[in-house]
Motif scaffolding. Structure first.
Motif, mmCIF file in Angstrom:
data_model
loop_
_atom_site.group_PDB
_atom_site.id
_atom_site.type_symbol
_atom_site.label_atom_id
_atom_site.label_comp_id
_atom_site.label_asym_id
_atom_site.label_seq_id
_atom_site.Cartn_x
_atom_site.Cartn_y
_atom_site.Cartn_z
ATOM 1 N N HIS A 431 47.281 28.403 41.666
ATOM 2 C CA HIS A 431 46.472 29.403 40.986
ATOM 3 C C HIS A 431 46.683 29.263 39.482
ATOM 4 O O HIS A 431 47.794 29.367 38.992
ATOM 5 C CB HIS A 431 46.937 30.784 41.451
ATOM 6 N N ASP B 56 42.688 46.169 38.227
ATOM 7 C CA ASP B 56 43.151 45.387 39.359
ATOM 8 C C ASP B 56 44.314 44.517 38.851
ATOM 9 O O ASP B 56 44.102 43.644 38.013
ATOM 10 C CB ASP B 56 41.986 44.515 39.854
ATOM 11 N N HIS B 58 45.703 42.075 39.781
ATOM 12 C CA HIS B 58 45.578 40.630 39.953
ATOM 13 C C HIS B 58 44.680 40.015 38.886
ATOM 14 O O HIS B 58 44.772 38.846 38.590
ATOM 15 C CB HIS B 58 45.032 40.319 41.351
ATOM 16 N N ARG B 59 43.776 40.819 38.346
ATOM 17 C CA ARG B 59 42.796 40.289 37.385
ATOM 18 C C ARG B 59 43.012 40.922 36.021
ATOM 19 O O ARG B 59 42.307 41.828 35.615
ATOM 20 C CB ARG B 59 41.373 40.599 37.863
ATOM 21 N N GLU B 82 53.240 36.678 43.660
ATOM 22 C CA GLU B 82 52.023 36.085 43.093
ATOM 23 C C GLU B 82 50.938 37.078 42.734
ATOM 24 O O GLU B 82 49.833 36.673 42.392
ATOM 25 C CB GLU B 82 51.436 35.011 44.029
ATOM 26 N N LEU B 83 51.221 38.381 42.783
ATOM 27 C CA LEU B 83 50.182 39.344 42.403
ATOM 28 C C LEU B 83 49.746 39.114 40.954
ATOM 29 O O LEU B 83 48.565 39.148 40.634
ATOM 30 C CB LEU B 83 50.708 40.778 42.571
ATOM 31 N N GLU B 84 50.718 38.836 40.091
ATOM 32 C CA GLU B 84 50.419 38.717 38.653
ATOM 33 C C GLU B 84 50.326 37.256 38.218
ATOM 34 O O GLU B 84 50.472 36.953 37.031
ATOM 35 C CB GLU B 84 51.499 39.443 37.845
ATOM 36 N N ASP B 129 41.787 34.992 48.671
ATOM 37 C CA ASP B 129 42.903 34.878 47.739
ATOM 38 C C ASP B 129 44.154 35.466 48.376
ATOM 39 O O ASP B 129 44.553 36.584 48.095
ATOM 40 C CB ASP B 129 42.570 35.606 46.438
ATOM 41 N N HIS B 131 48.225 35.550 49.404
ATOM 42 C CA HIS B 131 49.483 35.284 48.712
ATOM 43 C C HIS B 131 50.481 34.695 49.705
ATOM 44 O O HIS B 131 50.813 35.355 50.685
ATOM 45 C CB HIS B 131 50.033 36.574 48.112
ATOM 46 N N HIS B 137 51.504 44.434 47.655
ATOM 47 C CA HIS B 137 51.350 45.858 47.293
ATOM 48 C C HIS B 137 52.363 46.724 48.040
ATOM 49 O O HIS B 137 51.995 47.641 48.772
ATOM 50 C CB HIS B 137 49.921 46.310 47.584
ATOM 51 N N ASP B 203 45.171 46.467 50.014
ATOM 52 C CA ASP B 203 46.245 46.987 49.180
ATOM 53 C C ASP B 203 46.883 48.244 49.776
ATOM 54 O O ASP B 203 47.732 48.851 49.163
ATOM 55 C CB ASP B 203 45.763 47.223 47.735
ATOM 56 N N GLY B 224 40.188 39.479 47.988
ATOM 57 C CA GLY B 224 39.833 39.067 46.634
ATOM 58 C C GLY B 224 38.380 38.679 46.439
ATOM 59 O O GLY B 224 37.961 38.410 45.333
#
Lengths: 436, 301
Positions: A431, B56, B58-59, B82-84, B129, B131, B137, B203, B224
C-alpha cells in the motif's frame, strides 16, 4: 462467556441447593466462581495467544522489503508528429519531454522496494522499466531515521526538492504529462545523484529548510554528449524552504521557494537544423510553488479540491559555442526566461475527478555577443508557448485509475498539437503512501 | 554549506520556544486514543488528535500541519494494523523525530495489545482493502480499551518517569470506573444479543462481537470500496428474505446509502458516534459507549 458460566452456576446453585444453604456451601460457591473466573481468563488469554500466533508470518520472507509495482498503459492520438516535437524559445533539455508515441503503448513501469535498513536508515529503490526494454534507476537512496532535532539526511539518487511537482512520481501526477515549465527548466523531472540535508522546525506550523548537493548528472547541469560533469566536488546545488499549515477545518496549504544553481560545462543541444551547440557558464533557477487542498472536514473521500501552481525563473549566462561547418565559433550568451502553470483538480463524487491546467512560458530576453548571431539559433527565437489541458479520471479503488485527457499544445511556434490520451495507472503490492 | 548551517541554527533558535512544553507531547492518530491518553495523563500531558470523528482514519493526507505535530511528539499512539498505512509512514520519515519511530518506546500501536478479529486467511486486493494484521478498529469493544489502557499507562510511565506515579494512579482509577461501566453496558446490551445489523464499513466488528449482535451485511461491497447501486440492490433483496433490524453508519460515512437502504427495506438506520466526538454526547470514552448503546437500544426496541 464469563456471564454465561456464572449464570449456569447460579442456576445450578438455585436448583440443587435447599433454601438454607450452609456457610460452607456459600464458601464453595465462591471458590468455584473464582475458579470459573480464572478459567475464563485463561481461555481468553489462550485464544488471544492463538490469534497472535496465527497472524505472525513464520517464513524468512517476512523480512522482505515492501514491494510495489506500478503499471500503466496509454493510447495517444496526436495531431502532430511527435518526432518533430520541440518547445520553441527554449534550450532543448534532451530529457524525456515529448508527448510519447502515437497509438497504443505501454507506459513506464515502476518497481519499488522499500524497507527500514536498521534503526538508523531506511532504504528505497525505485526502478523504472521503459517500454523500450531498458531499466533505469529512478530513485535509489537511503534516509536517516534517528537524527534528532528535526534533521534528516538523504543520500543516493532522488528527485530533487526543486519546486513541488518535481518530487512527485509520474504515476501520482494529476495529469498524464508534466507541465511545460518542468519540461524546459528541469528536463521533465530532475533526479540527482547527491545528498540532501533537511531540517523541520519545531514550530506549531510546518516549516522546513534544506540543502542539496548533487553531481550535476542531468539538465540544467548537463545534457548531451559531454555527459555529467567530470569533476570532484559538487556539480549542482539546491536550497529550498517550505512553510505550510491548515486554514480552518478543511483547507491545508503549503508554499515554498527553491533555488537551483549549476555551472554547465559543454552542455550540448542540437538545433532542428542539425547544428550542434554547446553552453558553458552559469545557470540559476528560482522556483516558487504553492499548493492548496480542500476537503470538507479534511475527509477527502467524497469531495475534495486541489489547486497547484509553480512559477519558474531562470537566468543563464556564459559562452555558447556554435559549430555549423566544423569551424567552431564561441561568443557570450545571456538569457532570462520564465514560465508557470496553474492547475485545479476537483473530485465531485467518490471515484470521479476533473481537472484543468494552464501552462505558459515566456522566452524572455536572450542576447548573443559577437561573433554569434541570433539568427543562427532558430530554436531560441522569441516565442511564448502555451497549453490548455483538461482531464477526467475514475479511480474505482485506491489502487487503480483510468484517465482521459485532452490538450491543446502550442509548444511549437508554427503548429498546435491536439493531444488525446487515454491512460490506466494501477499499483500492485504494498500500500503506497503519497506525499502531500 | 557552513553559512547555510549557521543560517539553520539561527532560524532554529528563533522558533524553538514556540510549542508549549508539557511533560509529554502525545500525538494520537485517532480521537479514541487521544481520549485514553488524556484519561491517563490528565494535566501531565498535552494531547493532539490527528483526526476527528468526521474523517476516515484510513484516508488521511500527510498534511504539513501533521508533520509539524509529529516533529515535536514524544509519544505516537495509533490503531496500527495498517489502518494508517497511507499517511503515518510519511509523517514518520518526514518529521526527523527519532523518538516516535517504529521500535522506539514512543511508538505505540493499540491494536497490537489485543486479539484482532477478521485476520484474513487469503490476502488479495480483489477482496477489497483488507488488512493482513486483522481488523484495526479494536476500540469499539470496551474490553479492548481495558487491555490497552494498562499497556499505554506503562509506556507513558516509561517515557516520563517523573510522572510515572501519576499515570499509574490515574490508570488505576480509570480502569476501576471502566470495569464498572463495562458491567453496566453488558447488562444494557442484553437486548442487542442476536440482533441482525447491517454495517457501512467493517468498523463495528468488535462491538458486534462484544454485544453478540450479528452482522447481516455491509453497505460497502468490499472493505474500502464505496457502496455501488448493484450491491445496494442485492442488499435490498437480501433484506426482503432475511431482514436486519438496524443499519449503522459512522459520522464520517455519507448517510445516503444507509438512508436509501433504510427507506427501501424499511429498516431503521442509525448513526452511531464510532469514536470520541462523533456525537455531542460522545465527549469522552464513557460517553462514546453510553451514546452508542443508547442509540442502538432506541432503534432496536
Amino acid at each position: 462467556m464469563h456471564r454465561k458460566a456464572t449464570m449456569a452456576l447460579a442456576v445450578a446453585a438455585a436448583l440443587g441447593l435447599p433454601h438454607a444453604a450452609t456457610a460452607q456451601t456459600q464458601d464453595e460457591l465462591k471458590a468455584l466462581r473464582e475458579q470459573v473466573r480464572q478459567l475464563d481468563r485463561r481461555v481468553t488469554e489462550a485464544e488471544q495467544a492463538a490469534i497472535q500466533a496465527s497472524s505472525r508470518p513464520a517464513s524468512e520472507s517476512a523480512m522482505n522489503p515492501a514491494v510495489s509495482v506500478i503499471l500503466n498503459g496509454i493510447y495517444s492520438n496526436l495531431s502532430q508528429d511527435p518526432n518533430g516535437f520541440r518547445i520553441n524559445g527554449f534550450v532543448p533539455t534532451l530529457g524525456d519531454v515529448g508527448p510519447g508515441v502515437r497509438g497504443l503503448s505501454l507506459g513506464e513501469s515502476e518497481l519499488a522496494l522499500a524497507a527500514n535498513v536498521d534503526h538508523n536508515f531506511r532504504g528505497t529503490l525505485i526502478a523504472s522499466i521503459s517500454p523500450e526494454d531498458s531499466i533505469g534507476v529512478e530513485e535509489g537512496y537511503i534516509q536517516t531515521l534517528s537524527l534528532s532535532y528535526g534533521f534528516t539526511i538523504k543520500a543516493g539518487r532522488f528527485f530533487s526538492a526543486v519546486g513541488y511537482q518535481n518530487q512527485i512520481h509520474a504515476h501520482a501526477w494529476d495529469f498524464t504529462d508534466a507541465p511545460l515549465a518542468n519540461k524546459v527548466f528541469l528536463g521533465n523531472q530532475l533526479n540527482e545523484d547527491g545528498i540532501q540535508l533537511k531540517w523541520v522546525a519545531p514550530a506549531s506550523f510546518y516549516w522546513d529548510v534544506g540543502v542539496e548537493a548533487g553531481r550535476g548528472r542531468q539538465f540544467p547541469a548537463a545534457a548531451g554528449a559531454a555527459g555529467p560533469r567530470n569533476k570532484n566536488g559538487v556539480g549542482s546545488g539546491n536550497v529550498f524552504t517550505h512553510v505550510g499549515g491548515d486554514f480552518g477545518t478543511g483547507t491545508a496549504w503549503q508554499t515554498g521557494v527553491s533555488y537551483l544553481s549549476t555551472s554547465p560545462q559543454d552542455r550540448t543541444f542540437e538545433d532542428p537544423t542539425g547544428t550542434t551547440n554547446s553552453f558553458t557558464g552559469q545557470s540559476r533557477l528560482w522556483v516558487l510553488d504553492g499548493i492548496l487542498k480542500w476537503a470538507p472536514n479534511f475527509n477527502p473521500t467524497y469531495t475534495n479540491f486541489k489547486l497547484q501552481g509553480e512559477y519558474f525563473r531562470r537566468r543563464e549566462n556564459g559562452d555558447l559555442t556554435f559549430d555549423a561547418t566544423g569551424a567552431a565559433q564561441t561568443g557570450g550568451f545571456t538569457s532570462t526566461q520564465s514560465g508557470f502553470y496553474l492547475q485545479g483538480v476537483y473530485q465531485f463524487v467518490p471515484m470521479w475527478r476533473v481537472g484543468y491546467r494552464y501552462d505558459r512560458l515566456n522566452s524572455g530576453n536572450s542576447s548573443f555577443s559577437a561573433p554569434l548571431n541570433a539568427a543562427d539559433f532558430p530554436i531560441l527565437a522569441a516565442y511564448n508557448p502555451t497549453k490548455h489541458t483538461v482531464m477526467a479520471d475514475w479511480s474505482p479503488s485506491e489502487f487503480s485509475r483510468v484517465r482521459l485527457q485532452f490538450a491543446s499544445d502550442k509548444s511549437r511556434s508554427d503548429v498546435t498539437d491536439h493531444q488525446v490520451f487515454l491512460q490506466y495507472i494501477v499499483s500492485l503490492g504494498a500500500h503506497g503512501a503519497h506525499k502531500f | 554549506m557552513k553559512t547555510i548551517l549557521r543560517f539553520v541554527v539561527a532560524l532554529s533558535s528563533t522558533v524553538i520556544a514556540l510549542p508549549a512544553t508539557a511533560a509529554l507531547n502525545v500525538f494520537a492518530c485517532e480521537p479514541e486514543w487521544a481520549a485514553l491518553a488524556q484519561e491517563l495523563g490528565g494535566d501531565r500531558v498535552s494531547v493532539y488528535s490527528a483526526t476527528t470523528a468526521l474523517q476516515d482514519p484510513h484516508r488521511i493526507e500527510a498534511r504539513p500541519s501533521l508533520i509539524a505535530r509529529v516533529r515535536s511528539a514524544d509519544l505516537l499512539i495509533c490503531s496500527g494494523s495498517e489502518l494508517e498505512i497511507g499517511w503515518i509512514p510519511l509523517l514518520l520519515t518526514q518529521s526527523g523525530n527519532p523518538r516516535i519511530q517504529l521500535g522506539s518506546p514512543g511508538y505505540f500501536e493499540a491494536s497490537q495489545q489485543v486479539a484482532r478479529l477478521e485476520i484474513p486467511k487469503a490476502i488479495d486486493r480483489a477482496l477489497g482493502d483488507i488488512h493482513p494484521g486483522g481488523n484495526p478498529h479494536v476500540h469499539t469493544d470496551p474490553r479492548n480499551i481495558a487491555r490497552i489502557a494498562p499497556a499505554l499507562m506503562e509506556r507513558m510511565a516509561q517515557l516520563d518517569p517523573a510522572n510515572a506515579e501519576s499515570y499509574r494512579q490515574r490508570g488505576k482509577s480509570f480502569l476501576e470506573r471502566w470495569q464498572a461501566a463495562i458491567a453496566r453496558w453488558e447488562q444494557q446490551t442484553t437486548p442487542l444479543k442476536g440482533v441482525p445489523v447491517v454495517v457501512y464499513h467493517k468498523d463495528f466488528s468488535y462491538f458486534i462481537n462484544w454485544t453478540g449482535m450479528r452482522e447481516a451485511g455491509s453497505l460497502e461491497p468490499k472493505p474500502g470500496i464505496p457502496p455501488t447501486p448493484s450491491h445496494l440492490a442485492e442488499l435490498i433483496d437480501q433484506m426482503k428474505r432475511a431482514p436486519a433490524k438496524v443499519i449503522v453508519y459512522s459520522p464520517y460515512n455519507s448517510p445516503q446509502a444507509a438512508e436509501f437502504l433504510s427507506s427501501r427495506a424499511n429498516i431503521p438506520a442509525v448513526m452511531v458516534p464510532f469514536t470520541v466526538g462523533g456525537t455531542d454526547k460522545a465527549k469522552d470514552l464513557f460517553g462514546l459507549f453510553d451514546d452508542t448503546i443508547a442509540r442502538l437500544l432506541v432503534t432496536v426496541k
